[in-house]
Scaffold this active site. Structure first.
Site, PDB file in Angstrom:
ATOM      1  N   ARG A  63      54.259   5.395 -13.136  1.00  0.00           N
ATOM      2  CA  ARG A  63      54.759   6.097 -11.952  1.00  0.00           C
ATOM      3  C   ARG A  63      55.970   5.379 -11.365  1.00  0.00           C
ATOM      4  O   ARG A  63      56.916   6.020 -10.897  1.00  0.00           O
ATOM      5  CB  ARG A  63      53.637   6.239 -10.927  1.00  0.00           C
ATOM      6  CG  ARG A  63      52.497   7.110 -11.446  1.00  0.00           C
ATOM      7  CD  ARG A  63      51.336   7.188 -10.495  1.00  0.00           C
ATOM      8  NE  ARG A  63      50.220   7.916 -11.116  1.00  0.00           N
ATOM      9  CZ  ARG A  63      49.024   8.064 -10.586  1.00  0.00           C
ATOM     10  NH1 ARG A  63      48.772   7.540  -9.398  1.00  0.00           N
ATOM     11  NH2 ARG A  63      48.069   8.719 -11.219  1.00  0.00           N
ATOM     12  N   GLU A 113      31.922  10.584 -11.243  1.00  0.00           N
ATOM     13  CA  GLU A 113      33.121  11.394 -11.507  1.00  0.00           C
ATOM     14  C   GLU A 113      33.155  11.916 -12.945  1.00  0.00           C
ATOM     15  O   GLU A 113      33.721  11.278 -13.829  1.00  0.00           O
ATOM     16  CB  GLU A 113      34.390  10.584 -11.233  1.00  0.00           C
ATOM     17  CG  GLU A 113      35.666  11.391 -11.455  1.00  0.00           C
ATOM     18  CD  GLU A 113      36.934  10.584 -11.209  1.00  0.00           C
ATOM     19  OE1 GLU A 113      38.024  11.163 -11.347  1.00  0.00           O
ATOM     20  OE2 GLU A 113      36.842   9.382 -10.891  1.00  0.00           O
ATOM     21  N   LYS A 145      32.177  13.408  -7.592  1.00  0.00           N
ATOM     22  CA  LYS A 145      33.632  13.588  -7.602  1.00  0.00           C
ATOM     23  C   LYS A 145      34.012  14.406  -8.839  1.00  0.00           C
ATOM     24  O   LYS A 145      34.377  13.856  -9.873  1.00  0.00           O
ATOM     25  CB  LYS A 145      34.354  12.239  -7.603  1.00  0.00           C
ATOM     26  CG  LYS A 145      35.882  12.371  -7.604  1.00  0.00           C
ATOM     27  CD  LYS A 145      36.583  11.035  -7.495  1.00  0.00           C
ATOM     28  CE  LYS A 145      38.098  11.224  -7.588  1.00  0.00           C
ATOM     29  NZ  LYS A 145      38.851   9.968  -7.382  1.00  0.00           N
ATOM     30  N   SER A 189      41.990  15.342  -7.707  1.00  0.00           N
ATOM     31  CA  SER A 189      43.117  16.281  -7.746  1.00  0.00           C
ATOM     32  C   SER A 189      43.547  16.585  -9.169  1.00  0.00           C
ATOM     33  O   SER A 189      44.058  17.677  -9.446  1.00  0.00           O
ATOM     34  CB  SER A 189      44.298  15.758  -6.928  1.00  0.00           C
ATOM     35  OG  SER A 189      44.643  14.440  -7.301  1.00  0.00           O
ATOM     36  N   GLY A 190      43.396  15.644 -10.092  1.00  0.00           N
ATOM     37  CA  GLY A 190      43.565  15.912 -11.505  1.00  0.00           C
ATOM     38  C   GLY A 190      44.925  16.391 -11.948  1.00  0.00           C
ATOM     39  O   GLY A 190      45.045  17.121 -12.928  1.00  0.00           O
TER      40      GLY A 190
END
Length: 343
Positions: A33, A177, A219, A261-262
């Protein structure tokens, strides 16, 4: 820790229309990122970025808990305060990611199993001693031609349940999750089918491992068409499909569901959560909350760009997105006042 203490922490994480901030990216993911924005890919830059997040003014008004990475839980601000103490002082409960990542599943090309159970009991004890009160483990389910296999679903469900039992033994609330990835061209209906099968398997394993459902959070992914699917259903259709799937699979004893949010855009993740709460929230047995990473952090990262002069505006962007999702928990998020939302 008593069962009641676990229950109290789980409830606190979804109380007050707040949600979780997932700031548990691995260093490699963080660097990817950073690279896109020309930010130096160094330990100092990672620490500066994380300090920007944990010190954001009024973040605790809309964020109940923060999921940290192993490096992050050990870091301190430039003034010497531990990130854990800064978060706790802001009323944000510290948590920790404890899995060691998804690895190829032997005999099943294209599928993975999440590892990290070896030595987990000892690591959980260390994290609890450092102030963590909850933990997170992610299992990855990949849609595709002939996928997922039953073996992949079952092995990841088993690992999630063993992790959850160890967490509760250590006095930490487990966030479970299981993520059905949104990459690919599968339909909304296919995602619903896979998600339902996965959640049935996960809760069957949680029961077998003796996990206290009242002292955990789920999650999951939202039920979404694959990002390459030619048909992209509306916000309302996604909301209805997701709620329908959860009603069929998640026991009422679970206090809250905090969506990942994926890879959704910030505005779309807020809009879909908003639609669920506006259309069905008051009639559901569990709270519908958020546990977003990029959908809260990315606008702030875009504003920061690694420049200390941009810290204040980046923190404003971070807090804005957290507040948008808090509004979505109330069914009061106004997408038109935020940004255009497709669908």
């Amino acid at each position: 820790m008593t069962a009641q203490a676990l229950i109290d922490t789980a409830r606190a994480l979804v109380a007050g229309d707040k949600g979780l901030l997932a700031m548990d990216e691995s260093n490699a993911t963080c660097h990817k990122r950073f690279a896109k924005l020309g930010i130096p890919q160094t330990e100092d830059a990672r620490r500066d970025w994380r300090e920007l997040i944990v010190t954001a003014p009024n973040l605790g008004a809309s964020i109940s808990g923060a999921i940290l990475f192993d490096e992050t839980i050990r870091q301190r601000t430039k003034s010497g305060a531990s990130f854990v103490s800064v978060l706790s002082g802001a009323g944000i409960i510290p948590g920790i990611k404890v899995d060691t990542g998804a690895k190829p599943l032997a005999g099943h090309p294209g599928e993975t199993v999440t590892e990290g159970l070896d030595g987990l009991r000892e690591r959980l004890a260390e994290y609890a001693g450092m102030g963590a009160r909850f933990a997170k483990w992610r299992g990855v389910i990949t849609p595709g031609t002939g996928l997922p296999s039953r073996a992949c679903i079952e092995v990841n469900a088993h690992a999630l349940a063993r992790y959850a039992a160890l967490c509760q033994e250590a006095g930490l609330v487990p966030i479970v999750e299981p993520e059905v990835l949104m990459e690919g061209g599968h339909s909304l209906a296919r995602c619903a089918e896979i998600t339902e099968e996965t959640l049935h398997a996960v809760f069957a394993q949680l029961r077998r491992q003796g996990v206290l459902l009242e002292g955990m959070l789920l999650k999951p992914n939202m039920v979404l068409p694959g990002q390459d699917s030619p048909k992209q259903e509306s916000v309302e259709e996604v909301a209805d499909a997701t709620v329908s799937c959860l009603r069929r699979t998640v026991p009422a004893a679970v206090p809250g569901i905090a969506f990942l949010s994926g890879g959704q855009s910030a505005q779309l993740a807020s809009a879909r959560l908003n639609a669920m709460n506006a259309r069905a929230g008051s009639r559901l047995p569990w709270a519908l909350a958020f546990s977003y990473s990029r959908a809260v952090q990315q606008p702030a990262l875009d504003a920061w760009k690694g420049d200390a002069a941009n810290v204040a505006v980046a923190q404003q962007a971070l807090v804005h997105r957290a507040r948008c999702n808090q509004a979505a928990r109330r069914g009061a998020y106004d997408a038109r006042a935020d940004a255009p939302v497709p669908g």
